[in-house]
Design an enzyme around this catalytic site. Structure first.
Site, PDB file in Angstrom:
ATOM      1  CE1 TYR A  58      -3.411   2.816   0.523  1.00  0.00           C
ATOM      2  CE2 TYR A  58      -2.018   3.496   2.361  1.00  0.00           C
ATOM      3  CZ  TYR A  58      -3.056   3.750   1.477  1.00  0.00           C
ATOM      4  OH  TYR A  58      -3.720   4.946   1.540  1.00  0.00           O
ATOM      5  CG  HIS A  88      -4.127  13.806  -0.701  1.00  0.00           C
ATOM      6  ND1 HIS A  88      -4.202  13.209  -1.923  1.00  0.00           N
ATOM      7  CD2 HIS A  88      -4.491  12.852   0.204  1.00  0.00           C
ATOM      8  CE1 HIS A  88      -4.585  11.951  -1.780  1.00  0.00           C
ATOM      9  NE2 HIS A  88      -4.774  11.704  -0.504  1.00  0.00           N
ATOM     10  CG  ASN A 200      -0.629   8.485   6.086  1.00  0.00           C
ATOM     11  OD1 ASN A 200      -1.612   8.733   6.776  1.00  0.00           O
ATOM     12  ND2 ASN A 200      -0.634   7.573   5.125  1.00  0.00           N
ATOM     13  CE1 TYR A 284     -19.267  26.387  47.668  1.00  0.00           C
ATOM     14  CE2 TYR A 284     -20.000  25.522  45.557  1.00  0.00           C
ATOM     15  CZ  TYR A 284     -20.070  25.523  46.940  1.00  0.00           C
ATOM     16  OH  TYR A 284     -20.922  24.674  47.573  1.00  0.00           O
ATOM     17  NE  ARG A 287     -15.950  27.981  50.783  1.00  0.00           N
ATOM     18  CZ  ARG A 287     -17.128  27.344  50.865  1.00  0.00           C
ATOM     19  NH1 ARG A 287     -17.172  26.089  51.250  1.00  0.00           N
ATOM     20  NH2 ARG A 287     -18.247  27.957  50.563  1.00  0.00           N
ATOM     21  CG  PHE A 332      -3.026   7.105   9.822  1.00  0.00           C
ATOM     22  CD1 PHE A 332      -4.375   7.111  10.122  1.00  0.00           C
ATOM     23  CD2 PHE A 332      -2.524   6.046   9.084  1.00  0.00           C
ATOM     24  CE1 PHE A 332      -5.217   6.100   9.695  1.00  0.00           C
ATOM     25  CE2 PHE A 332      -3.368   5.022   8.647  1.00  0.00           C
ATOM     26  CZ  PHE A 332      -4.718   5.054   8.957  1.00  0.00           C
ATOM     27  CD  GLU A 416      -8.847   7.612   4.691  1.00  0.00           C
ATOM     28  OE1 GLU A 416      -9.270   8.780   4.814  1.00  0.00           O
ATOM     29  OE2 GLU A 416      -7.928   7.286   3.924  1.00  0.00           O
TER      30      GLU A 416
END
Length: 525
Positions: A58, A88, A200, A284, A287, A332, A416
């Site tokens: 791959y 990409h 990646n 609060y 405190r 990844f 994916e």
């Protein structure tokens, strides 16, 4: 921050958020060690051998994502790697900060230099050139789902390697072509696996997380100091910070914060003046400072620990162990950081939330200071509207706290099918922290205003010096003025760590030995 070192060895040294920032800011150089180079060359030979064998692996000789079954010829493997960077590069939105883009280069180089990504030595040297010469690629902020690596932002980050895209250089945004003409450079021809190795990984998420660690640390440290100054201004009790109380519920963050507050209050005349007063207990927001600030400290520590693992990990795919073993896995995937960043985002928001409550409390006029922190109100509104601003910021932060990691939209035609959205969570966390910086700046101004009404009594040495520093930048307000100017000065003090530096200077000058537990664990990154 981490202690300064002479240089950092990529692939061999242990990277921390602090060291990454030192490299990014030019304080120390990064070097690819010879030991790393040997591993890189050996791993590269393994990729070449795989291509020569023709066995389908791959990303080396197959398509990407749903095209993983499409075989690519030996002759086309180089074209494939160049194409992936172009196809990409689909990011949108404003460019990320230049320092974050530089951090991405640094973090990616560290991962690739581990010698499991099949990258060529010449490609790594070019990445190092960009770091050393501050030629930082322009990277859009949107487009990553934080799963198959931060694909879009990393693609933009490495377009300059092949002569495309833009860079920030010497204060200008220029094309890579112009940069190459200036510096006499040529585009790199990527070999098999290289394009995929470059894009990646989780470096967009991790680079943002480095800044989250640094900025949230500054907020946490200053929130303790400012909160203590507000305790003094409103004459709150020191008892909620006693060691004996926190030993009964020993969360690290709580113990650390309580011991810091005690140290800052040490030697205070203001505190001694009301030690036997008839106020039973404080609200609060005063405190419970150890419990709230402490919980945020714990979240910061958890993110720091996880990020340090990530900064020294191999996060691309496939991983090349040797010629015989390649592994297509999921290193990844951004989930380990995505959840922690969402946690840190909430932790930061809560720091601003309780700060806003202390500001509101200081305006009520029930704690021995004038209502709205000004004696002559009516014609003057005093500090009333400053709290409107902190309320708006605190509310905006609450809206940003929906965990991005709770969402997932399938991509890559279902290949994916679970993504982390950690890139979105990382960006949101930084936005929340920047809002908290503004809230804390306003609390610093209101705390100093309240503090002044306790004069001529004095606080401890540290708070007295902090008060003087604030007054050197922002004067006491006796009537209304354009408070936005004061706020800007306050924000500058917060961002520049002004009061942290004052604490360090007083400790050094007075040779104070502060009994603060877990100091190193919570104050270095």
């Amino acid at each position: 921050m981490s202690k300064t070192i002479k240089h950092f060895l990529f692939g061999e040294g242990h990277l921390t958020a602090g060291i990454a920032l030192q490299i990014a800011r030019g304080e120390i150089p990064g070097i690819i060690s010879e030991a790393s180079r040997i591993k890189i060359r050996k791993n590269r030979k393994a990729v070449v051998h795989i291509v020569d064998k023709g066995e389908a692996v791959y990303g080396i000789n197959t398509g990407f994502g749903p095209l993983c079954t499409t075989k690519i010829s030996k002759e086309e493997t180089k074209v494939l790697q160049t194409n992936i960077l172009q196809s990409h590069s689909v990011g949108v939105g404003e460019p990320i900060a230049e320092e974050i883009a530089k951090l991405m280069l640094i973090l990616k180089l560290q991962s690739l230099c581990k010698g499991y990504s099949g990258i060529a030595e010449t490609t790594l040297d070019r990445i190092l050139w960009h770091i050393d010469n501050n030629a930082i690629p322009v990277v859009p902020c949107q487009g990553s789902v934080g799963a198959s690596g931060d694909l879009a932002p990393l693609s933009h980050l490495f377009l300059p390697l092949i002569g495309l895209g833009k860079v920030e250089y010497q204060g200008y945004t220029i094309s890579t072509e112009t940069l190459f003409q200036k510096k006499g450079l040529q585009a790199i021809t990527l070999g098999p696996k290289e394009g995929l190795a470059l894009i990646n990984g989780t470096q967009f998420i991790a680079a943002h997380a480095v800044q989250v660690i640094a900025k949230l640390y500054n907020c946490l440290s200053q929130a303790d100091i400012i909160g203590t100054m507000m305790i003094e201004g409103l004459q709150g009790s020191v008892k909620p910070f006693y060691k004996e109380l926190h030993e009964l519920r020993p969360f690290k963050g709580n113990i650390h914060v309580a011991s810091r507050v005690r140290a800052f209050l040490k030697g205070s005349e203001i505190n001694e003046d009301h030690i036997d007063c008839n106020r039973v207990q404080d609200p609060y927001s005063l405190r419970c400072i150890p419990q709230v600030h402490g919980a945020s400290r714990n979240a910061w520590l958890h993110l720091k620990e996880l990020l340090e693992v990530e900064l020294n990990a191999v996060t691309d795919n496939p991983i090349i162990i040797d010629e015989e073993l390649t592994i297509s896995g999921g290193n990844f995937h951004g989930q380990p950081l995505a959840i922690a960043l969402d946690y840190a985002c909430i932790a930061a928001s809560e720091l601003g939330n309780i700060s806003d409550r202390r500001i509101y409390l200081s305006l009520e006029g029930n704690t021995g200071v004038p209502k709205l922190l000004m004696k002559h109100t009516g014609i003057n509104s005093g500090y009333m509207i400053l709290q409107y601003t902190t309320a708006a910021l605190a509310s905006e932060n609450k809206g940003l706290c929906f965990p991005s990691s709770a969402d997932s939209i399938p991509t890559s035609l279902g290949q994916e099918d679970h993504v982390s959205m950690g890139s979105i969570g990382a960006r949101k966390a930084l936005t929340v922290i920047e809002n908290v910086e503004k809230i804390l700046a306003i609390e610093l101004l209101t705390a100093a205003q309240a503090f002044e009404f306790r004069k001529p009594m004095k606080s401890g040495k540290i708070l007295e010096e902090i008060y003087k520093t604030v007054r050197a930048n922002v004067s006491f307000a006796t009537k209304d003025r354009v408070f936005a100017i004061d706020i800007e000065k306050g924000i500058e003090m917060i961002k520049n760590q002004t009061i942290i530096k004052v604490v360090e200077e007083v400790i050094k000058k007075e040779k104070l030995a502060l009994d603060i537990e877990f100091l190193d664990e919570f104050e270095s990154y």
